[in-house]
Motif scaffolding. Structure first.
Motif, PDB file in Angstrom:
ATOM      1  N   VAL A 214      22.045  28.644  47.186  1.00 48.59           N
ATOM      2  CA  VAL A 214      21.055  28.897  48.237  1.00 48.59           C
ATOM      3  C   VAL A 214      21.158  27.809  49.308  1.00 48.59           C
ATOM      4  CG1 VAL A 214      18.576  28.977  48.753  1.00 48.59           C
ATOM      5  CG2 VAL A 214      19.490  30.242  46.785  1.00 48.59           C
ATOM      6  N   ASP A 215      21.247  26.555  48.891  1.00 48.38           N
ATOM      7  CA  ASP A 215      21.385  25.452  49.855  1.00 48.38           C
ATOM      8  C   ASP A 215      22.649  25.603  50.697  1.00 48.38           C
ATOM      9  OD1 ASP A 215      19.029  24.266  48.948  1.00 48.38           O
ATOM     10  OD2 ASP A 215      20.066  22.816  47.658  1.00 48.38           O
ATOM     11  N   LEU A 216      23.734  26.025  50.087  1.00 48.30           N
ATOM     12  CA  LEU A 216      24.987  26.202  50.825  1.00 48.30           C
ATOM     13  C   LEU A 216      24.894  27.349  51.826  1.00 48.30           C
ATOM     14  CD1 LEU A 216      27.463  25.534  47.893  1.00 48.30           C
ATOM     15  CD2 LEU A 216      27.231  24.138  49.973  1.00 48.30           C
TER      16      LEU A 216
ATOM     17  N   ARG B 157      24.336  28.298  57.992  1.00 47.99           N
ATOM     18  CA  ARG B 157      23.631  28.765  59.201  1.00 47.99           C
ATOM     19  C   ARG B 157      24.009  27.936  60.420  1.00 47.99           C
ATOM     20  NH1 ARG B 157      18.315  27.129  60.959  1.00 47.99           N
ATOM     21  NH2 ARG B 157      18.392  25.783  59.141  1.00 47.99           N
ATOM     22  N   THR B 158      24.274  26.647  60.209  1.00 46.21           N
ATOM     23  CA  THR B 158      24.583  25.763  61.334  1.00 46.21           C
ATOM     24  C   THR B 158      26.054  25.370  61.417  1.00 46.21           C
ATOM     25  OG1 THR B 158      24.029  23.797  60.034  1.00 46.21           O
ATOM     26  CG2 THR B 158      22.252  24.784  61.337  1.00 46.21           C
ATOM     27  N   THR B 159      26.858  25.787  60.448  1.00 49.92           N
ATOM     28  CA  THR B 159      28.257  25.371  60.433  1.00 49.92           C
ATOM     29  C   THR B 159      29.259  26.514  60.510  1.00 49.92           C
ATOM     30  OG1 THR B 159      28.365  25.398  58.008  1.00 49.92           O
ATOM     31  CG2 THR B 159      27.698  23.315  59.056  1.00 49.92           C
ATOM     32  N   SER B 160      28.808  27.738  60.244  1.00 49.95           N
ATOM     33  CA  SER B 160      29.755  28.841  60.098  1.00 49.95           C
ATOM     34  C   SER B 160      29.363  30.070  60.904  1.00 49.95           C
ATOM     35  CB  SER B 160      29.874  29.232  58.617  1.00 49.95           C
ATOM     36  OG  SER B 160      30.439  28.176  57.885  1.00 49.95           O
ATOM     37  N   ALA B 161      30.364  30.885  61.188  1.00 47.35           N
ATOM     38  CA  ALA B 161      30.141  32.147  61.890  1.00 47.35           C
ATOM     39  C   ALA B 161      29.856  33.286  60.928  1.00 47.35           C
ATOM     40  CB  ALA B 161      31.362  32.480  62.742  1.00 47.35           C
TER      41      ALA B 161
ATOM     42  N   HIS C  97      23.626  40.159  40.358  1.00 46.83           N
ATOM     43  CA  HIS C  97      22.787  41.137  39.678  1.00 46.83           C
ATOM     44  C   HIS C  97      21.396  40.606  39.352  1.00 46.83           C
ATOM     45  CE1 HIS C  97      26.822  42.646  39.315  1.00 46.83           C
ATOM     46  NE2 HIS C  97      27.146  41.617  38.563  1.00 46.83           N
ATOM     47  N   THR C  98      21.126  39.339  39.681  1.00 46.29           N
ATOM     48  CA  THR C  98      19.862  38.731  39.265  1.00 46.29           C
ATOM     49  C   THR C  98      19.127  37.955  40.343  1.00 46.29           C
ATOM     50  OG1 THR C  98      20.919  36.673  38.529  1.00 46.29           O
ATOM     51  CG2 THR C  98      20.732  38.445  36.897  1.00 46.29           C
ATOM     52  N   SER C  99      19.798  37.534  41.396  1.00 45.70           N
ATOM     53  CA  SER C  99      19.211  36.531  42.286  1.00 45.70           C
ATOM     54  C   SER C  99      18.594  37.107  43.563  1.00 45.70           C
ATOM     55  CB  SER C  99      20.239  35.466  42.666  1.00 45.70           C
ATOM     56  OG  SER C  99      19.613  34.496  43.495  1.00 45.70           O
ATOM     57  N   ILE C 100      17.304  37.252  43.515  1.00 48.36           N
ATOM     58  CA  ILE C 100      16.558  37.611  44.719  1.00 48.36           C
ATOM     59  C   ILE C 100      16.578  36.422  45.684  1.00 48.36           C
ATOM     60  CG2 ILE C 100      14.274  38.226  45.606  1.00 48.36           C
ATOM     61  CD1 ILE C 100      13.897  39.740  42.887  1.00 48.36           C
ATOM     62  N   ALA C 101      16.567  35.210  45.151  1.00 43.70           N
ATOM     63  CA  ALA C 101      16.600  34.013  45.998  1.00 43.70           C
ATOM     64  C   ALA C 101      17.871  33.965  46.847  1.00 43.70           C
ATOM     65  CB  ALA C 101      16.489  32.752  45.140  1.00 43.70           C
ATOM     66  N   LEU C 102      19.004  34.292  46.266  1.00 42.22           N
ATOM     67  CA  LEU C 102      20.259  34.282  47.019  1.00 42.22           C
ATOM     68  C   LEU C 102      20.252  35.399  48.062  1.00 42.22           C
ATOM     69  CD1 LEU C 102      22.858  32.684  47.213  1.00 42.22           C
ATOM     70  CD2 LEU C 102      23.829  34.136  45.439  1.00 42.22           C
ATOM     71  N   MET C 103      19.749  36.561  47.699  1.00 46.34           N
ATOM     72  CA  MET C 103      19.624  37.664  48.657  1.00 46.34           C
ATOM     73  C   MET C 103      18.745  37.245  49.830  1.00 46.34           C
ATOM     74  SD  MET C 103      17.718  41.345  48.302  1.00 46.34           S
ATOM     75  CE  MET C 103      16.148  40.487  48.175  1.00 46.34           C
ATOM     76  N   ASP C 104      17.592  36.642  49.526  1.00 45.75           N
ATOM     77  CA  ASP C 104      16.684  36.195  50.588  1.00 45.75           C
ATOM     78  C   ASP C 104      17.348  35.149  51.488  1.00 45.75           C
ATOM     79  OD1 ASP C 104      14.632  37.878  49.800  1.00 45.75           O
ATOM     80  OD2 ASP C 104      13.482  36.294  48.787  1.00 45.75           O
ATOM     81  N   ALA C 105      18.129  34.253  50.903  1.00 44.30           N
ATOM     82  CA  ALA C 105      18.820  33.233  51.697  1.00 44.30           C
ATOM     83  C   ALA C 105      19.802  33.884  52.659  1.00 44.30           C
ATOM     84  CB  ALA C 105      19.537  32.238  50.782  1.00 44.30           C
ATOM     85  N   VAL C 106      20.595  34.819  52.172  1.00 47.00           N
ATOM     86  CA  VAL C 106      21.567  35.500  53.030  1.00 47.00           C
ATOM     87  C   VAL C 106      20.840  36.251  54.147  1.00 47.00           C
ATOM     88  CG1 VAL C 106      23.330  37.317  53.124  1.00 47.00           C
ATOM     89  CG2 VAL C 106      23.374  35.623  51.274  1.00 47.00           C
TER      90      VAL C 106
ATOM     91  N   CYS D 177      27.855  38.768  56.300  1.00 45.09           N
ATOM     92  CA  CYS D 177      28.256  38.376  54.952  1.00 45.09           C
ATOM     93  C   CYS D 177      29.026  39.507  54.295  1.00 45.09           C
ATOM     94  CB  CYS D 177      26.989  38.057  54.143  1.00 45.09           C
ATOM     95  SG  CYS D 177      27.304  37.702  52.408  1.00 45.09           S
ATOM     96  N   ILE D 178      30.111  39.159  53.655  1.00 45.12           N
ATOM     97  CA  ILE D 178      30.849  40.129  52.860  1.00 45.12           C
ATOM     98  C   ILE D 178      30.774  39.694  51.407  1.00 45.12           C
ATOM     99  CG2 ILE D 178      33.088  41.198  52.391  1.00 45.12           C
ATOM    100  CD1 ILE D 178      33.665  41.087  55.345  1.00 45.12           C
ATOM    101  N   GLU D 179      30.376  40.619  50.563  1.00 46.37           N
ATOM    102  CA  GLU D 179      30.278  40.405  49.117  1.00 46.37           C
ATOM    103  C   GLU D 179      31.625  40.765  48.491  1.00 46.37           C
ATOM    104  OE1 GLU D 179      27.802  42.414  45.397  1.00 46.37           O
ATOM    105  OE2 GLU D 179      27.205  42.872  47.450  1.00 46.37           O
ATOM    106  N   VAL D 180      32.115  39.888  47.626  1.00 48.77           N
ATOM    107  CA  VAL D 180      33.414  40.094  46.971  1.00 48.77           C
ATOM    108  C   VAL D 180      33.256  39.973  45.458  1.00 48.77           C
ATOM    109  CG1 VAL D 180      35.739  39.126  46.670  1.00 48.77           C
ATOM    110  CG2 VAL D 180      34.720  39.170  48.925  1.00 48.77           C
ATOM    111  N   HIS D 181      33.972  40.825  44.747  1.00 54.96           N
ATOM    112  CA  HIS D 181      34.080  40.714  43.289  1.00 54.96           C
ATOM    113  C   HIS D 181      35.515  40.995  42.894  1.00 54.96           C
ATOM    114  CE1 HIS D 181      29.794  40.427  42.823  1.00 54.96           C
ATOM    115  NE2 HIS D 181      29.692  41.402  43.706  1.00 54.96           N
ATOM    116  N   LEU D 182      36.026  40.219  41.966  1.00 57.79           N
ATOM    117  CA  LEU D 182      37.400  40.398  41.501  1.00 57.79           C
ATOM    118  C   LEU D 182      37.575  41.728  40.779  1.00 57.79           C
ATOM    119  CD1 LEU D 182      37.852  36.767  40.205  1.00 57.79           C
ATOM    120  CD2 LEU D 182      38.993  37.754  42.193  1.00 57.79           C
ATOM    121  N   SER D 183      36.612  42.056  39.925  1.00 56.90           N
ATOM    122  CA  SER D 183      36.677  43.309  39.166  1.00 56.90           C
ATOM    123  C   SER D 183      35.844  44.373  39.879  1.00 56.90           C
ATOM    124  CB  SER D 183      36.144  43.095  37.743  1.00 56.90           C
ATOM    125  OG  SER D 183      34.758  42.797  37.765  1.00 56.90           O
ATOM    126  N   ASN D 184      36.041  45.613  39.474  1.00 60.00           N
ATOM    127  CA  ASN D 184      35.232  46.703  40.010  1.00 60.00           C
ATOM    128  C   ASN D 184      33.925  46.726  39.228  1.00 60.00           C
ATOM    129  OD1 ASN D 184      33.972  49.028  40.761  1.00 60.00           O
ATOM    130  ND2 ASN D 184      35.773  50.341  40.537  1.00 60.00           N
TER     131      ASN D 184
END
Length: 147
Positions: A57-59, A64-68, A79-88, A95-102
Motif C-alpha cells: 500500500v505504501d509503495l 503517485r508522485t514518482t510514476s506514470a 483475492h483478499t486486499s480491499i486496502a490494496l484496491m483502495d490504494a490503487v 494500473c495493469i494487474e498481472v498473474h503468472l498463472s491463469n
C-alpha cells in the motif's frame, strides 16, 4: 516515463515455488527482463516485492508522485486486499494487474480479484511474458493519453 512494478507475497520464491504452476523463472529474471523491455519502449521501471500488505500500500502511494503507471502482481492479496484496491483507486494511476498463472483456471477462490475493478486491464496465464505484455500495454496507453 517511469513505471512502478509491484510484486506481492511469495513471489520472492519464484523459480523454486511450485515450478509446475509458476515456472522456473526467478523474480530477479523477471526484473531483468522488465528493465530491458522498458528500455526498449523508452521507459524505466522501479521494481519491488513485499510479503507485507501495508508495504505494498505504501509503495502504491509513493508511485503517485514518482510514476506514470503501475503494474501489480499482488499474489494472494489479489483475492483478499480491499486496502490494496483502495490504494490503487486512490492514486488514480493507470494500473495493469498481472498473474503468472491463469487465475480463472485454478481454485475458485482465485477467481475473484479485488484489483480488477480498479485496473486498466488484466493479463494472466502467460508466465513471465505477462510482465512484458503489461509493459507494452501500459506504455501504449500512456502515450495515447499524452497525444
Amino acid at each position: 516515463m517511469q513505471i512502478t512494478i509491484l510484486n506481492g507475497p511469495n513471489l520472492n520464491l519464484l523459480g523454486t515455488r511450485q515450478p509446475e504452476v509458476y515456472g522456473s523463472t526467478t523474480l530477479q529474471d523477471i526484473e531483468t527482463m522488465c528493465a530491458a523491455k522498458a528500455e526498449a519502449l523508452g521507459a524505466s521501471i522501479t521494481f519491488h516485492q513485499s510479503n507485507h500488505e501495508g508495504t505494498l500500500v505504501d509503495l502504491v502511494h509513493e508511485a503517485r508522485t514518482t510514476s506514470a503507471g503501475l503494474i501489480i502482481n499482488a499474489g494472494a492479496y489479489t483475492h483478499t486486499s480491499i486496502a490494496l484496491m483502495d490504494a490503487v483507486a486512490s492514486v488514480a494511476l493507470p494500473c495493469i494487474e498481472v498473474h503468472l498463472s491463469n487465475i480463472h483456471a485454478r481454485e475458485s477462490f482465485r477467481h475473484t480479484s479485488y484489483l480488477s475493478p480498479v485496473a486498466l486491464g488484466l493479463i494472466c496465464g502467460f508466465g513471465a511474458k505477462g510482465y512484458e505484455l503489461a509493459l507494452e500495454g501500459l506504455v501504449a496507453h500512456l502515450r495515447k493519453d499524452r497525444s
